[in-house]
Scaffold this motif. Sequence first.
Motif: not given
Length: 513
Positions: A467-482
Amino acid sequence: MLVQTSTPRLATTWLGFIAMCIGMFMAILDVQVVATSIAAIQKSVAIEPDLMSWLQTAYLIAEVIAIPLTGYLTRLLTGRWLFVFATTLFCVASIGCAASNSFEPLVLWRVMQGFAGGTLIPSVFAAVFVLFPAGSQGRATTVAGLLAVLAPTVGPIVGGWITETFSWHWLFLINVAPGILAGIVALLCLPKERPNPAARGTLDWLSLLMLAIALASLQIGLKQAPDQGWASSPVIGLLAVTAACVYGFAQRTLASSAPIVDLQTLGDRQFLVGCILSFVLGIGLFGSVYLMPVFLGFVRGQNALEIGSIMLVTGLAQLASAPIAVYLEQRLDPRLLIGAGFAIFALGLGLSAFQTVSTDAAQMVLPQILRGFAIMFCLLPPTRLALGRLPVEKVPDASGLFNLMRNLGGAIGLAIIDSIIYGRSEIHSQYIIEKLMAGDAATATMIGIPTKLFTAGQSVSFDQTTQALVAPFVQKAAITMSINEAWTFAAILTVLVLALLPLAHGTKAISNR
């Protein structure tokens, strides 16, 4: 102010007018230089990312309130003293912004900046016709127009350079010395007039208050909706207050013999179409200036100077297209130019809706060129469409309302864009996490996670380390999609507004200018 004809007096008046143009340049530049440094300011002042757009919306809302007051304040104070007071307020507010170390005072000072800037801009273009004889008005308009176009061109790179070379505080402090100089020169060089004390009692303060409350409650409601829900009591209450104030404002303004905004002009279909075009352009124009720094700063991690350098492309394209737009605007039906301009602008917005977390500066060049090239075609022809058929005596007030609509579109548009970005990000995050937990290697690749952590078709256990590893990737991808959805929203709106063009009549080209 009185038209000056003698050569010595006219030369002095030119100095005063150039000082006014410097004040206008500062007001326009301020939006641009702050935009590129949003991420830097957010980190320094520890502001929540979803509140950062207030730095721009507060400025724009204050401008919306100030623009219709410009005529009243000119009559009350004279144009000379109005410029001096507005420049002084702008400088004081700039110092206040630089000294702010938290969100609330920074926004408050931005409101004061916006109010001062909102009077500086229309005052300059009004002064063209008040200060100069007919033979000099073309040159004065050219000087003001060039500076108005130059400000958004150089703003991003200037803002980025200042922030990276000194600090974001100097984005505001840089206004002080030129502001003081411009105020002194204007005070000494502009023609002296007598104020009109009789104007003091002509302002409809209640209508002005209702306008301010309506704008503030709408902005807050749009900001709170993603977190609390559109059906929540606070959001419904705020939108109800907005509706009530808008209704009251319209009723009083339409019934007034001296309204702060002449809404009756909207009864002219040509002018109404022009105002709607101006409103929608404001959404796309200010929205794109906001979305690019958000993506580049929060997703790509680039500094203010890098952001400014990338955004310089739009300004250069706008500067290059300006003479072409002026030439064609004088010779062709404005509806043709508006259709082409808004279509190209929509295409530029739409192309930015396909960004990924790895999108770089090279991939952002074409959308920026398209948007920058189209801007002047979205500004000049709609102005002629809206104002070209109105009686001469209605043009000054109508011009103020027309320009007000662009800022109003920008303020409301930024609030909606923020709602999209921060309201949809959580939904996208959940979607991405579900895909990753299902072992979707394509999703992992898309957001930049090492694929060795995933086996296609097999579920993945998300322990704390993962979770700690993927969290920054997920956040950036989610905000990019938004952000992509926000670009799509602006592009679709820009296309839809073209449906109004058949409702407008053409105006004659002015080939003898």
